[in-house]
Design a protein around this motif. Structure first.
Motif, PDB file in Angstrom:
ATOM      1  N   MET A 105       0.931  -1.313  -0.033  1.00 65.23           N
ATOM      2  CA  MET A 105       0.180   0.085  -0.029  1.00 65.23           C
ATOM      3  C   MET A 105       0.805   1.262   0.105  1.00 65.23           C
ATOM      4  O   MET A 105       1.655   1.455   0.980  1.00 65.23           O
ATOM      5  CB  MET A 105      -0.957  -0.075   1.117  1.00 65.23           C
ATOM      6  CG  MET A 105      -1.932   1.133   1.315  1.00 65.23           C
ATOM      7  SD  MET A 105      -2.903   1.480  -0.160  1.00 65.23           S
ATOM      8  CE  MET A 105      -4.082   0.176   0.316  1.00 65.23           C
ATOM      9  N   PRO A 106       0.777   2.033  -1.134  1.00 64.47           N
ATOM     10  CA  PRO A 106       1.746   3.059  -1.035  1.00 64.47           C
ATOM     11  C   PRO A 106       1.402   4.234   0.046  1.00 64.47           C
ATOM     12  O   PRO A 106       0.361   4.165   0.776  1.00 64.47           O
ATOM     13  CB  PRO A 106       1.301   3.815  -2.518  1.00 64.47           C
ATOM     14  CG  PRO A 106       0.577   3.063  -3.133  1.00 64.47           C
ATOM     15  CD  PRO A 106       0.066   2.111  -2.378  1.00 64.47           C
ATOM     16  N   VAL A 261      17.908   1.422  -9.183  1.00 68.45           N
ATOM     17  CA  VAL A 261      18.567   1.600  -8.014  1.00 68.45           C
ATOM     18  C   VAL A 261      18.363   0.127  -7.191  1.00 68.45           C
ATOM     19  O   VAL A 261      17.190  -0.187  -6.946  1.00 68.45           O
ATOM     20  CB  VAL A 261      18.137   2.801  -7.189  1.00 68.45           C
ATOM     21  CG1 VAL A 261      18.555   2.739  -5.694  1.00 68.45           C
ATOM     22  CG2 VAL A 261      18.052   4.076  -7.916  1.00 68.45           C
ATOM     23  N   PRO A 262      19.412  -0.403  -6.991  1.00 70.69           N
ATOM     24  CA  PRO A 262      19.030  -1.871  -6.482  1.00 70.69           C
ATOM     25  C   PRO A 262      18.642  -1.903  -5.059  1.00 70.69           C
ATOM     26  O   PRO A 262      18.956  -0.820  -4.298  1.00 70.69           O
ATOM     27  CB  PRO A 262      20.469  -2.487  -6.266  1.00 70.69           C
ATOM     28  CG  PRO A 262      21.333  -1.946  -7.500  1.00 70.69           C
ATOM     29  CD  PRO A 262      20.961  -0.394  -7.566  1.00 70.69           C
ATOM     30  N   ASN A 263      17.570  -2.586  -4.859  1.00 69.04           N
ATOM     31  CA  ASN A 263      16.626  -2.607  -3.415  1.00 69.04           C
ATOM     32  C   ASN A 263      15.883  -1.542  -3.377  1.00 69.04           C
ATOM     33  O   ASN A 263      15.196  -1.200  -2.313  1.00 69.04           O
ATOM     34  CB  ASN A 263      17.851  -2.817  -2.152  1.00 69.04           C
ATOM     35  CG  ASN A 263      18.247  -4.282  -2.474  1.00 69.04           C
ATOM     36  OD1 ASN A 263      17.750  -5.178  -2.366  1.00 69.04           O
ATOM     37  ND2 ASN A 263      19.720  -4.016  -2.249  1.00 69.04           N
ATOM     38  N   LEU A 264      15.566  -0.732  -4.146  1.00 67.91           N
ATOM     39  CA  LEU A 264      14.522   0.527  -4.184  1.00 67.91           C
ATOM     40  C   LEU A 264      13.243  -0.117  -3.800  1.00 67.91           C
ATOM     41  O   LEU A 264      12.532   0.523  -2.983  1.00 67.91           O
ATOM     42  CB  LEU A 264      14.603   1.187  -5.445  1.00 67.91           C
ATOM     43  CG  LEU A 264      13.417   2.235  -5.423  1.00 67.91           C
ATOM     44  CD1 LEU A 264      13.825   3.214  -4.395  1.00 67.91           C
ATOM     45  CD2 LEU A 264      13.371   3.048  -6.829  1.00 67.91           C
ATOM     46  N   MET A 265      12.927  -1.316  -4.408  1.00 64.26           N
ATOM     47  CA  MET A 265      11.655  -1.723  -4.161  1.00 64.26           C
ATOM     48  C   MET A 265      11.663  -2.278  -2.565  1.00 64.26           C
ATOM     49  O   MET A 265      10.670  -2.356  -1.992  1.00 64.26           O
ATOM     50  CB  MET A 265      11.296  -3.090  -4.971  1.00 64.26           C
ATOM     51  CG  MET A 265      10.678  -2.738  -6.387  1.00 64.26           C
ATOM     52  SD  MET A 265       9.344  -1.755  -6.199  1.00 64.26           S
ATOM     53  CE  MET A 265       8.112  -3.090  -5.909  1.00 64.26           C
ATOM     54  N   ASP A 266      12.750  -2.834  -1.895  1.00 66.47           N
ATOM     55  CA  ASP A 266      12.715  -3.255  -0.727  1.00 66.47           C
ATOM     56  C   ASP A 266      12.269  -1.959   0.315  1.00 66.47           C
ATOM     57  O   ASP A 266      11.470  -1.945   1.354  1.00 66.47           O
ATOM     58  CB  ASP A 266      13.936  -3.485  -0.375  1.00 66.47           C
ATOM     59  CG  ASP A 266      14.358  -4.980  -0.689  1.00 66.47           C
ATOM     60  OD1 ASP A 266      13.400  -5.523  -1.083  1.00 66.47           O
ATOM     61  OD2 ASP A 266      15.419  -5.501  -0.751  1.00 66.47           O
ATOM     62  N   ALA A 267      12.954  -0.759  -0.020  1.00 61.98           N
ATOM     63  CA  ALA A 267      12.710   0.522   0.688  1.00 61.98           C
ATOM     64  C   ALA A 267      11.335   1.048   0.628  1.00 61.98           C
ATOM     65  O   ALA A 267      10.623   1.352   1.486  1.00 61.98           O
ATOM     66  CB  ALA A 267      13.640   1.643   0.252  1.00 61.98           C
ATOM     67  N   TYR A 268      10.838   0.644  -0.832  1.00 64.16           N
ATOM     68  CA  TYR A 268       9.272   1.171  -1.001  1.00 64.16           C
ATOM     69  C   TYR A 268       8.465  -0.010   0.034  1.00 64.16           C
ATOM     70  O   TYR A 268       7.143   0.584   0.241  1.00 64.16           O
ATOM     71  CB  TYR A 268       9.115   1.230  -2.522  1.00 64.16           C
ATOM     72  CG  TYR A 268       7.658   1.051  -2.881  1.00 64.16           C
ATOM     73  CD1 TYR A 268       7.038   2.348  -2.728  1.00 64.16           C
ATOM     74  CD2 TYR A 268       7.039  -0.041  -3.547  1.00 64.16           C
ATOM     75  CE1 TYR A 268       5.821   2.478  -3.096  1.00 64.16           C
ATOM     76  CE2 TYR A 268       5.556   0.156  -4.040  1.00 64.16           C
ATOM     77  CZ  TYR A 268       4.841   1.437  -3.667  1.00 64.16           C
ATOM     78  OH  TYR A 268       3.653   1.638  -4.093  1.00 64.16           O
ATOM     79  N   ALA A 274       8.235   7.079  -0.545  1.00 69.18           N
ATOM     80  CA  ALA A 274       7.223   7.261  -1.357  1.00 69.18           C
ATOM     81  C   ALA A 274       7.598   7.162  -2.860  1.00 69.18           C
ATOM     82  O   ALA A 274       8.665   7.843  -3.218  1.00 69.18           O
ATOM     83  CB  ALA A 274       6.321   8.491  -1.014  1.00 69.18           C
ATOM     84  N   VAL A 275       7.187   6.326  -3.827  1.00 63.04           N
ATOM     85  CA  VAL A 275       7.426   6.325  -4.996  1.00 63.04           C
ATOM     86  C   VAL A 275       6.329   6.960  -5.838  1.00 63.04           C
ATOM     87  O   VAL A 275       5.347   6.543  -5.886  1.00 63.04           O
ATOM     88  CB  VAL A 275       7.855   4.916  -5.503  1.00 63.04           C
ATOM     89  CG1 VAL A 275       8.089   4.776  -7.145  1.00 63.04           C
ATOM     90  CG2 VAL A 275       8.850   4.342  -4.591  1.00 63.04           C
ATOM     91  N   ILE A 276       6.727   8.000  -6.769  1.00 60.59           N
ATOM     92  CA  ILE A 276       5.751   8.625  -7.528  1.00 60.59           C
ATOM     93  C   ILE A 276       6.258   8.576  -8.926  1.00 60.59           C
ATOM     94  O   ILE A 276       7.079   8.926  -9.362  1.00 60.59           O
ATOM     95  CB  ILE A 276       5.751  10.027  -7.180  1.00 60.59           C
ATOM     96  CG1 ILE A 276       5.635  10.340  -5.696  1.00 60.59           C
ATOM     97  CG2 ILE A 276       4.889  11.036  -7.927  1.00 60.59           C
ATOM     98  CD1 ILE A 276       5.766  11.632  -4.969  1.00 60.59           C
ATOM     99  N   ASN A 277       5.021   7.944  -9.856  1.00 60.87           N
ATOM    100  CA  ASN A 277       3.867   7.230  -9.519  1.00 60.87           C
ATOM    101  C   ASN A 277       4.501   5.862  -8.983  1.00 60.87           C
ATOM    102  O   ASN A 277       5.561   5.252  -9.312  1.00 60.87           O
ATOM    103  CB  ASN A 277       3.117   7.249 -10.791  1.00 60.87           C
ATOM    104  CG  ASN A 277       2.367   8.305 -10.986  1.00 60.87           C
ATOM    105  OD1 ASN A 277       2.216   9.289 -10.116  1.00 60.87           O
ATOM    106  ND2 ASN A 277       2.170   8.715 -12.538  1.00 60.87           N
ATOM    107  N   ALA A 278       3.272   5.204  -8.342  1.00 61.61           N
ATOM    108  CA  ALA A 278       3.700   4.096  -7.889  1.00 61.61           C
ATOM    109  C   ALA A 278       3.885   2.946  -8.628  1.00 61.61           C
ATOM    110  O   ALA A 278       3.257   2.951 -10.151  1.00 61.61           O
ATOM    111  CB  ALA A 278       2.364   3.568  -6.808  1.00 61.61           C
ATOM    112  N   PRO A 279       4.839   1.884  -8.465  1.00 63.96           N
ATOM    113  CA  PRO A 279       5.291   0.739  -9.554  1.00 63.96           C
ATOM    114  C   PRO A 279       3.828  -0.200  -9.740  1.00 63.96           C
ATOM    115  O   PRO A 279       3.180  -0.284  -8.744  1.00 63.96           O
ATOM    116  CB  PRO A 279       6.446   0.002  -8.866  1.00 63.96           C
ATOM    117  CG  PRO A 279       6.343   0.495  -7.469  1.00 63.96           C
ATOM    118  CD  PRO A 279       5.758   1.902  -7.358  1.00 63.96           C
ATOM    119  N   GLY A 280       3.728  -0.547 -10.747  1.00 60.41           N
ATOM    120  CA  GLY A 280       2.426  -1.575 -11.008  1.00 60.41           C
ATOM    121  C   GLY A 280       1.262  -0.714 -11.623  1.00 60.41           C
ATOM    122  O   GLY A 280       0.274  -1.239 -12.037  1.00 60.41           O
ATOM    123  N   ASN A 281       1.434   0.618 -11.803  1.00 65.32           N
ATOM    124  CA  ASN A 281       0.287   1.515 -12.416  1.00 65.32           C
ATOM    125  C   ASN A 281      -0.155   0.914 -13.614  1.00 65.32           C
ATOM    126  O   ASN A 281      -1.167   1.331 -14.195  1.00 65.32           O
ATOM    127  CB  ASN A 281       0.457   3.097 -12.167  1.00 65.32           C
ATOM    128  CG  ASN A 281       0.310   3.619 -10.987  1.00 65.32           C
ATOM    129  OD1 ASN A 281       0.091   2.837  -9.941  1.00 65.32           O
ATOM    130  ND2 ASN A 281       0.378   4.968 -10.817  1.00 65.32           N
TER     131      ASN A 281
END
Length: 440
Positions: A105-106, A261-268, A274-281
């Motif tokens: 959930m973003p 950026v390696p491991n950016l998804m881990d931080a997200y 916050a990642v703008i726009n969210a991945p998966g859109n």
């Protein structure tokens, strides 16, 4: 209302020279070659009166709110699939659906913070939505800098006409980033100099008071994203990423990406950035999913759609397949995996042999295509070597979702420079013009 535009037209060449000095360009990287071009500006603005814009504003807010609700549902409870309002198979087979985003959930429950919605105005006077762009829609910077340079060259024009100011887009973008920020600086992540929209990345970073960075400037440690600042590492709280999902994190998506950026998804996933726009859109702006947006509005908001889709058919359904094949010579066929004006075929332009080949391809891969009625949308005047001529034009509206959902009147009008062309994208040789929303 008669607008005073003589001064603008007289300064058209000077405004375009200033654009070139500012580097207002777009680039195309294709077949290993980077081709950078100026984005031609036309001085005759598109004009939208206040009452008409108010209807657009309400319809765009309604649509983006429904799309955000759909994304939260698809990666969460999946109610709309369980109720069979949208076919399950249609979602999971979409290249835009990312299983890696399941259950995330973003920040503030917002998926699409900056939405670019493409519309055309038919000759019947109605506005029609053509596409929803919820991943990395570009183009907001062009009307901003065009307006700035036009004001500088022609201040009297803007004193004589009741044009709503568009200069606070950067502040609005900053407000959205601040609202979802997880503690740290705001940052715009660019793939670098050879990206098609690099000018926009740098311009918006300046306007929104955000740091512009490339992947080499960033790293993740203990599930937090850091920027390598001149005085040491700085935590990033919100990153407006301007690269596609598949290149964002090589450890989660495409392992060959050198711009992520390696491991950016881990931080997200940990809720630390916050990642703008969210991945998966991408699932929500799939051209096939577009067909279902009016249903989403009714399902999530219990409202009737204010703005219309173009009449659309899904060969996925037997009835729509039959209609598409029987009327293909008068329809426009779109490949759902393509963008930027590519993968769009007008049946009327094909030979009998090519039509039969396309029919066979549609029969073989029905999920890959949609068909639409050709909307005879309005032509707008442009200057061509000093002569006023008419050309097809669309509108990309930018909708920002933060504490509230807002439509800022800095819309981008794109036009075809081909006298008989319907494709207006910059990558297809189109130009752009300012959009004037009148205050009364």
């Amino acid at each position: 209302m008669e607008l005073q535009l003589h001064e603008l037209q007289q300064h058209a060449e000077e405004i375009n020279r200033q654009m070139a000095r500012y580097g207002v360009k777009f680039g195309i990287y294709k077949n290993g070659v980077f081709d950078e071009r100026l984005f031609p500006f036309d001085p005759i603005p598109r004009v939208i009166e206040a009452k008409e814009f108010e209807k657009l504003r309400k319809g765009l807010i309604q649509r983006v709110d429904a799309l955000n609700a759909f994304l939260a549902d698809i990666y969460g409870e999946k109610r709309i699939l369980k109720d069979k309002t949208v076919p399950e198979e249609f979602v999971y087979r979409s290249p835009g659906y990312l299983a890696q985003c399941e259950g995330i959930m973003p920040s503030r429950k917002i998926y699409s913070h900056i939405s670019g919605i493409d519309l055309v105005k038919g000759k019947d006077g109605e506005w029609y939505i053509l596409e929803d762009n919820l991943r990395i829609p570009s183009g907001a910077s062009y009307p901003l800098i065009a307006r700035m340079l036009s004001r500088r060259c022609c201040p009297q024009t803007f004193r004589d006409n009741s044009v709503v100011d568009n200069r606070n887009y950067g502040k609005m973008l900053k407000s959205v980033m601040d609202y979802v920020n997880k503690g740290g600086i705001n940052l715009i992540l660019t793939p670098g100099r050879y990206n098609a929209a690099y000018f926009e990345h740098s311009y918006l970073a300046e306007q929104a008071d955000a740091t512009l960075a490339e992947s080499g400037d960033l790293y993740v440690e203990r599930s937090c994203l850091y920027y390598r600042g001149s005085k040491g590492p700085v935590k990033v709280g919100a990153v407006y990423r301007r690269l596609s999902d598949e290149y964002m994190d090589p450890l989660c998506f495409n392992p060959e990406s050198v711009i992520g950026v390696p491991n950016l998804m881990d931080a997200y996933r940990a809720g630390n950035v916050a990642v703008i726009n969210a991945p998966g859109n991408g699932i929500a702006d799939d051209k096939g999913i577009y067909y279902f947006v009016p249903r989403m509005i009714r399902y999530y908001l219990n409202e009737e759609p204010i703005l219309k889709n173009a009449p659309t058919y899904l060969p996925f359904y037997e009835e729509d397949m039959k209609y598409t094949l029987d009327h293909i010579e008068k329809l426009v066929i779109k490949d759902v995996a393509e963008a930027g004006g590519y993968g769009v075929v007008f049946g009327s332009s094909l030979s009998k042999e090519k039509l039969e080949d396309l029919k066979e391809l549609i029969r073989r891969e029905p999920r890959r295509f949609i068909s639409q009625e050709v909307i005879d949308f309005q032509d707008l005047p442009i200057l061509d070597n000093g002569t006023q001529v008419m050309r097809k034009a669309d509108l990309r509206a930018f909708v920002l979702s933060g504490e509230t959902t807002e439509v800022r009147p800095c819309e981008l009008t794109r036009f075809s420079r081909n006298p008989s062309g319907f494709i207006v994208n910059s990558s297809q040789g189109g130009g752009f013009k300012d959009t004037w929303v009148l205050s009364h």
